[in-house]
Design a protein around this motif. Structure first.
Motif, PDB file in Angstrom:
ATOM      1  N   LEU A 159       0.833  -1.200   0.000  1.00  0.00           N
ATOM      2  CA  LEU A 159       0.000   0.000   0.000  1.00  0.00           C
ATOM      3  C   LEU A 159       0.871   1.254   0.000  1.00  0.00           C
ATOM      4  CD1 LEU A 159      -2.160  -2.119   0.745  1.00  0.00           C
ATOM      5  CD2 LEU A 159      -3.226  -0.356   2.140  1.00  0.00           C
ATOM      6  N   ARG A 160       0.610   2.117  -0.937  1.00  0.00           N
ATOM      7  CA  ARG A 160       1.295   3.408  -1.021  1.00  0.00           C
ATOM      8  C   ARG A 160       0.324   4.467  -0.512  1.00  0.00           C
ATOM      9  NH1 ARG A 160       3.567   2.258  -7.179  1.00  0.00           N
ATOM     10  NH2 ARG A 160       5.173   0.748  -6.552  1.00  0.00           N
TER      11      ARG A 160
ATOM     12  N   ASP B  50      -7.489 -11.771  -4.720  1.00  0.00           N
ATOM     13  CA  ASP B  50      -7.063 -11.391  -6.066  1.00  0.00           C
ATOM     14  C   ASP B  50      -6.249 -10.104  -6.090  1.00  0.00           C
ATOM     15  OD1 ASP B  50      -8.350 -13.589  -7.202  1.00  0.00           O
ATOM     16  OD2 ASP B  50     -10.260 -12.505  -7.330  1.00  0.00           O
ATOM     17  N   LEU B  51      -6.174  -9.422  -4.965  1.00  0.00           N
ATOM     18  CA  LEU B  51      -5.467  -8.149  -4.911  1.00  0.00           C
ATOM     19  C   LEU B  51      -4.041  -8.392  -4.419  1.00  0.00           C
ATOM     20  CD1 LEU B  51      -6.100  -5.157  -5.434  1.00  0.00           C
ATOM     21  CD2 LEU B  51      -6.595  -4.910  -3.006  1.00  0.00           C
ATOM     22  N   HIS B  52      -3.072  -7.908  -5.173  1.00  0.00           N
ATOM     23  CA  HIS B  52      -1.677  -8.073  -4.792  1.00  0.00           C
ATOM     24  C   HIS B  52      -0.841  -7.013  -5.502  1.00  0.00           C
ATOM     25  CE1 HIS B  52      -1.964 -10.282  -8.597  1.00  0.00           C
ATOM     26  NE2 HIS B  52      -0.689  -9.994  -8.756  1.00  0.00           N
ATOM     27  N   GLY B  53       0.391  -6.863  -5.039  1.00  0.00           N
ATOM     28  CA  GLY B  53       1.277  -5.871  -5.634  1.00  0.00           C
ATOM     29  C   GLY B  53       1.013  -4.478  -5.088  1.00  0.00           C
ATOM     30  N   ALA B  54       1.471  -3.489  -5.834  1.00  0.00           N
ATOM     31  CA  ALA B  54       1.332  -2.102  -5.405  1.00  0.00           C
ATOM     32  C   ALA B  54      -0.127  -1.662  -5.473  1.00  0.00           C
ATOM     33  CB  ALA B  54       2.194  -1.199  -6.265  1.00  0.00           C
ATOM     34  N   VAL B  55      -0.570  -0.942  -4.447  1.00  0.00           N
ATOM     35  CA  VAL B  55      -1.922  -0.397  -4.400  1.00  0.00           C
ATOM     36  C   VAL B  55      -1.823   1.038  -3.876  1.00  0.00           C
ATOM     37  CG1 VAL B  55      -4.239  -0.594  -3.428  1.00  0.00           C
ATOM     38  CG2 VAL B  55      -2.923  -2.670  -3.920  1.00  0.00           C
ATOM     39  N   ASN B  56      -2.216   1.993  -4.686  1.00  0.00           N
ATOM     40  CA  ASN B  56      -2.185   3.388  -4.263  1.00  0.00           C
ATOM     41  C   ASN B  56      -3.366   3.661  -3.325  1.00  0.00           C
ATOM     42  OD1 ASN B  56       0.081   3.927  -5.779  1.00  0.00           O
ATOM     43  ND2 ASN B  56      -1.057   4.724  -7.531  1.00  0.00           N
ATOM     44  N   ALA B  57      -3.061   3.913  -2.062  1.00  0.00           N
ATOM     45  CA  ALA B  57      -4.088   4.193  -1.068  1.00  0.00           C
ATOM     46  C   ALA B  57      -4.293   5.699  -0.990  1.00  0.00           C
ATOM     47  CB  ALA B  57      -3.699   3.617   0.285  1.00  0.00           C
ATOM     48  N   VAL B  58      -4.954   6.234  -1.993  1.00  0.00           N
ATOM     49  CA  VAL B  58      -5.236   7.668  -2.094  1.00  0.00           C
ATOM     50  C   VAL B  58      -6.642   7.838  -2.645  1.00  0.00           C
ATOM     51  CG1 VAL B  58      -2.819   8.327  -2.424  1.00  0.00           C
ATOM     52  CG2 VAL B  58      -4.233   7.786  -4.415  1.00  0.00           C
TER      53      VAL B  58
END
Length: 294
Positions: free
Chosen positions: A38-39, A93-101
């Motif tokens: 999470l970014r 199914d969610l993986h990798g980078a995720v922009n938390a904005v």
């Protein structure tokens, strides 16, 4: 440029640090662990975080534009962030980078103006970029760098933001529309008496010593309840520290004036500091996790 999860890293120390941090976390995939990186943008919450000092400055002196104010701000409401973290935990199914904005970033001058409108203050000030760099050094990049970050992965996964508009988020957090927390149940040590001289029919007082199993519904062991006041509110939250006292006083009509007084930003900050420094710290307090602090 709109930055999504697949965008190339930007130059600079903080970007390089985050890149190495993500690479280290990604190593867990070798052990078959699903990893969501999470970014997280600027988190807007009612207590603490970046909003508290910005709101205090705006209340006292008015809004301030940093530099030319054209730099983009990537922000997110605390409630949306918590929901997105829960979604990352539950969605296989969610993986990798995720922009938390939030999906609608805005420029700093627009954010300052929205904050000033919510607080009914003017927005008259501007701090030139050279002055900001002279005062804060390399840290000035945190205020002047522009990142127009978009949450492409979250939106593609069907995540719906409850607070996509910054002014709506600020109004919910600072507009005074939400009622203050009111205590329903108070957990306290038996040797500490209830509030004297005040009718407490609406509040249930429970001695911690009578809870041998702790509060399993909240993940709290008995040792973690000692030397600290915990309050369960009428809206189903568990509060501790100064927030617990505010909720308790709010439930007692003769003491509500104390709650109103202590909610003033400067008094609240002093009360939190005094509570953490001066509350009893006997042998029973040792071992309590710092993460339990309200």
């Amino acid at each position: 440029e709109a930055l999504i999860e697949a965008s190339a890293p930007q130059p600079g120390f903080l970007h390089e640090l985050c890149l190495r941090w993500e690479d280290a976390a990604w190593q867990a995939t070798r052990a078959g662990v699903r990893v969501c990186r999470l970014r997280i943008g600027l988190v807007l919450g009612r207590d603490g975080g970046v909003l508290a000092p910005m709101a205090l400055g705006t209340r006292l002196a008015g809004g301030t534009v940093l530099g030319d104010g054209r730099q983009w701000m990537a922000w997110i409401h605390l409630q949306d962030l918590l929901r997105l973290i829960q979604r990352a935990i539950d969605d296989e199914d969610l993986h990798g980078a995720v922009n938390a904005v939030a999906p609608q970033p805005l420029r700093q001058r627009e954010f300052a103006a929205a904050l000033a409108r919510v607080l009914h203050r003017p927005c008259p000030w501007r701090v030139p970029a050279p002055m900001l760099r002279a005062m804060t050094g390399e840290m000035a990049r945190l205020f002047l760098d522009s990142q127009r970050v978009l949450p492409q992965r979250a939106l593609a996964a069907g995540f719906r933001f409850e607070f996509a508009d910054a002014e709506a988020a600020l109004t919910q957090l600072l507009g005074g529309t939400s009622a203050p927390a009111v205590a329903r149940t108070v957990y306290m040590e038996e040797h500490r008496p209830p509030v004297a001289g005040v009718g407490t029919q609406a509040v249930e007082f429970i001695a911690i010593d009578r809870l041998p199993q702790g509060l399993p519904a909240w993940g709290l062991e008995p040792v973690q309840l000692q030397r600290r006041l915990f309050v369960e509110t009428t809206d189903g939250r568990l509060l501790s520290g100064v927030d617990a006292w505010l909720a308790l006083w709010q439930a007692l009509p003769p003491r509500r004036w104390r709650a109103r007084l202590l909610r003033l930003p400067l008094l609240r900050a002093g009360a939190v500091l005094a509570y953490e420094l001066l509350r009893p710290r006997g042998r029973r307090r040792r071992g309590t996790a710092a993460a339990l602090h309200a």
